[in-house]
Write a protein that holds these residues in place. Structure first.
Motif, PDB file in Angstrom:
ATOM      1  N   VAL A  30       0.884  -1.163   0.000  1.00 59.40           N
ATOM      2  CA  VAL A  30       0.000   0.000   0.000  1.00 59.40           C
ATOM      3  C   VAL A  30       0.921   1.213   0.000  1.00 59.40           C
ATOM      4  N   THR A  31       0.837   2.046  -1.035  1.00 59.96           N
ATOM      5  CA  THR A  31       1.717   3.210  -1.095  1.00 59.96           C
ATOM      6  C   THR A  31       1.151   4.336  -0.223  1.00 59.96           C
ATOM      7  N   VAL A  32       1.993   4.855   0.667  1.00 58.15           N
ATOM      8  CA  VAL A  32       1.628   6.004   1.503  1.00 58.15           C
ATOM      9  C   VAL A  32       2.363   7.206   0.913  1.00 58.15           C
ATOM     10  N   ASP A  33       1.627   8.166   0.407  1.00 60.64           N
ATOM     11  CA  ASP A  33       2.280   9.305  -0.248  1.00 60.64           C
ATOM     12  C   ASP A  33       2.763  10.302   0.806  1.00 60.64           C
ATOM     13  N   ILE A  34       4.021  10.076   1.236  1.00 64.00           N
ATOM     14  CA  ILE A  34       4.575  10.918   2.305  1.00 64.00           C
ATOM     15  C   ILE A  34       4.795  12.354   1.836  1.00 64.00           C
ATOM     16  N   PHE A  35       4.908  12.558   0.527  1.00 61.09           N
ATOM     17  CA  PHE A  35       5.094  13.929   0.040  1.00 61.09           C
ATOM     18  C   PHE A  35       3.774  14.712   0.082  1.00 61.09           C
ATOM     19  N   LYS A  36       2.669  13.978   0.177  1.00 61.85           N
ATOM     20  CA  LYS A  36       1.358  14.622   0.375  1.00 61.85           C
ATOM     21  C   LYS A  36       0.924  14.573   1.842  1.00 61.85           C
ATOM     22  N   GLY A  37       1.765  14.005   2.713  1.00 63.48           N
ATOM     23  CA  GLY A  37       1.432  13.978   4.145  1.00 63.48           C
ATOM     24  C   GLY A  37       0.459  12.877   4.549  1.00 63.48           C
ATOM     25  N   GLU A  38       0.346  11.831   3.724  1.00 64.81           N
ATOM     26  CA  GLU A  38      -0.623  10.770   4.058  1.00 64.81           C
ATOM     27  C   GLU A  38      -0.269  10.014   5.344  1.00 64.81           C
ATOM     28  N   GLN A  39       1.005  10.155   5.792  1.00 69.06           N
ATOM     29  CA  GLN A  39       1.394   9.512   7.063  1.00 69.06           C
ATOM     30  C   GLN A  39       0.745  10.187   8.265  1.00 69.06           C
ATOM     31  N   ASN A  40       0.108  11.339   8.041  1.00 66.93           N
ATOM     32  CA  ASN A  40      -0.586  12.032   9.133  1.00 66.93           C
ATOM     33  C   ASN A  40      -2.095  11.785   9.126  1.00 66.93           C
ATOM     34  N   SER A  41      -2.576  10.943   8.226  1.00 66.28           N
ATOM     35  CA  SER A  41      -4.019  10.662   8.198  1.00 66.28           C
ATOM     36  C   SER A  41      -4.396   9.863   9.442  1.00 66.28           C
ATOM     37  N   PRO A  42      -5.622  10.026   9.934  1.00 59.10           N
ATOM     38  CA  PRO A  42      -6.038   9.275  11.126  1.00 59.10           C
ATOM     39  C   PRO A  42      -5.887   7.768  10.943  1.00 59.10           C
ATOM     40  N   GLU A  43      -6.147   7.273   9.722  1.00 55.73           N
ATOM     41  CA  GLU A  43      -6.037   5.824   9.483  1.00 55.73           C
ATOM     42  C   GLU A  43      -4.583   5.370   9.653  1.00 55.73           C
ATOM     43  N   PHE A  44      -3.645   6.190   9.145  1.00 55.72           N
ATOM     44  CA  PHE A  44      -2.247   5.776   9.247  1.00 55.72           C
ATOM     45  C   PHE A  44      -1.725   5.929  10.682  1.00 55.72           C
ATOM     46  N   VAL A  45      -2.113   7.017  11.336  1.00 51.08           N
ATOM     47  CA  VAL A  45      -1.652   7.236  12.716  1.00 51.08           C
ATOM     48  C   VAL A  45      -2.164   6.125  13.644  1.00 51.08           C
ATOM     49  N   ALA A  46      -3.333   5.567  13.294  1.00 53.24           N
ATOM     50  CA  ALA A  46      -3.845   4.435  14.091  1.00 53.24           C
ATOM     51  C   ALA A  46      -2.930   3.218  13.954  1.00 53.24           C
ATOM     52  N   LEU A  47      -2.247   3.099  12.813  1.00 51.91           N
ATOM     53  CA  LEU A  47      -1.292   2.001  12.619  1.00 51.91           C
ATOM     54  C   LEU A  47       0.047   2.328  13.275  1.00 51.91           C
ATOM     55  N   PRO A  49       1.599   5.447  15.431  1.00 48.77           N
ATOM     56  CA  PRO A  49       1.480   6.768  16.054  1.00 48.77           C
ATOM     57  C   PRO A  49       2.724   7.620  15.856  1.00 48.77           C
ATOM     58  N   ASN A  50       3.831   7.010  15.420  1.00 49.57           N
ATOM     59  CA  ASN A  50       5.053   7.770  15.138  1.00 49.57           C
ATOM     60  C   ASN A  50       5.075   8.287  13.698  1.00 49.57           C
ATOM     61  N   ARG A  51       4.007   8.002  12.931  1.00 52.42           N
ATOM     62  CA  ARG A  51       3.767   8.624  11.610  1.00 52.42           C
ATOM     63  C   ARG A  51       4.888   8.385  10.605  1.00 52.42           C
ATOM     64  N   LYS A  52       5.428   7.180  10.617  1.00 46.16           N
ATOM     65  CA  LYS A  52       6.512   6.900   9.676  1.00 46.16           C
ATOM     66  C   LYS A  52       6.250   5.591   8.936  1.00 46.16           C
ATOM     67  N   ILE A  53       6.720   5.523   7.690  1.00 52.14           N
ATOM     68  CA  ILE A  53       6.753   4.262   6.974  1.00 52.14           C
ATOM     69  C   ILE A  53       8.152   3.678   7.130  1.00 52.14           C
ATOM     70  N   PRO A  54       8.310   2.360   6.982  1.00 53.09           N
ATOM     71  CA  PRO A  54       7.301   1.347   6.687  1.00 53.09           C
ATOM     72  C   PRO A  54       6.517   0.907   7.919  1.00 53.09           C
ATOM     73  N   VAL A  55       5.322   0.361   7.630  1.00 55.28           N
ATOM     74  CA  VAL A  55       4.566  -0.391   8.632  1.00 55.28           C
ATOM     75  C   VAL A  55       4.257  -1.737   7.994  1.00 55.28           C
ATOM     76  N   LEU A  56       4.442  -2.801   8.759  1.00 48.54           N
ATOM     77  CA  LEU A  56       4.103  -4.138   8.266  1.00 48.54           C
ATOM     78  C   LEU A  56       2.922  -4.655   9.080  1.00 48.54           C
ATOM     79  N   VAL A  57       1.953  -5.244   8.389  1.00 52.84           N
ATOM     80  CA  VAL A  57       0.831  -5.885   9.094  1.00 52.84           C
ATOM     81  C   VAL A  57       0.821  -7.351   8.683  1.00 52.84           C
TER      82      VAL A  57
END
Lengths: 200, 200
Positions: A30-47, A49-57
């Motif tokens: 799943v691409t997280v567009d960090i240049f658009k700030g998608e790491q700050n979306s509530p859905e991503f922060v729920a995964l 909270p440090n707002r960084k990629i990568p996240v593995l599930v």
């Protein structure tokens, strides 16, 4: 099912993609567009909270921090290939993964980021040169070790994957590898491992 | 025989002293006077080419990077106490130990160092405030997790030891814990563990 929250330009995500490929583990990206700030979306922060990629599930188990993900994948999928539970080898793998995160990546990843993605007029040239110099000092440490060792922790392991990512992009950040011949030879050995993929 | 190259004021060395004490492992300490530059002596550089304390020597096996030493000690001395080889718990321990080194320690340790050891006229007040703010952001991440979790990775572990060291000295760096009540309660729980010792 394994899902990786990823960005194609991120060296930290590349580490995980490389390890998954070499372990032969199927996953979806799943691409997280960090240049658009998608790491700050509530859905991503729920995964993360440090707002960084990568996240593995991994089947509902959420883990973040790239080098921790390497350790997790090593233990989960490869007790005896690119990871080891033998205490000394395990300790040596951890040492280089931590060196990567305290010393190597902060310098090389940030120098690359500034050089590639920050417009020249917005850069602090003193800060950039200090980062490049820190990167050269870190590469010197790596070079000394690799003069007498083929890989960082005995045989090829997640320690090499963890340190290789931002070494492979060092020159994008204005840090030449030409003064570090043992590091260059190690890069060639990493690139010849089965299942190797480049960052892009 | 285990030897720890140590300095009494170092939070990174404190992590290792705390773990060794809680594991009941006997060791001898060698003080490296980092304020006199003893980490640059040829003898020390031969142990750790990255010129940092702590270094642990376990019957000839040399390992450095504080959070890597915690993982090594956990595996070597405590399969089921403050460390776990169960993949998910192991991954969670690694995640927080890496978070400590990428996010928590760089801010809190450096803010403390500048506040305690750099004369006021030699400090960059903007840099110091940026470090304190990064520290508060990192403490916020920790606080959220600790609202619903007693410890960082299930039961008390090396993950708690790794993150606790520089949280315990945050206020020396001008970062108050009063906005982070779950972190404060966690600190109290860490302090009540068997074998706990304070940094000084």
């Amino acid at each position: 099912m394994i899902r990786l929250y990823d960005h194609p330009l991120s060296g930290n995500c590349y580490k995980v993609r490389l390890a998954l490929n070499q372990l032969g583990v199927e996953y979806e990206k799943v691409t997280v567009d960090i240049f658009k700030g998608e790491q700050n979306s509530p859905e991503f922060v729920a995964l993360n909270p440090n707002r960084k990629i990568p996240v593995l599930v991994d089947n509902g188990f959420v883990i973040w921090e790239s080098n921790a993900i390497l350790l997790y994948l090593g233990k989960r999928f490869s007790p005896n290939r690119i990871y080891s539970d033998e205490p000394k080898t395990f300790g040596r793998i951890c040492q280089w993964l931590l060196f990567g995160k305290t010393t190597l990546d902060p310098a090389l990843a940030r120098a690359r980021f500034m050089t590639r993605f920050v417009p020249e007029e917005a850069r602090d040239p003193k800060e950039l040169e200090a980062l490049r110099e820190s990167g050269r000092v870190a590469l010197g440490v790596l070079n000394e070790h690799l003069k007498e060792n083929e890989f960082l922790a005995g045989s090829y392991s997640i320690a090499d994957i963890g340190c290789f990512a931002y070494v492979s992009t060092a020159e994008e950040g204005g840090v030449s590898l030409s003064d570090f011949p043992a590091v260059k030879r190690w890069c060639e050995r990493v690139c010849s491992q089965p299942g190797y993929i480049p960052i892009y």
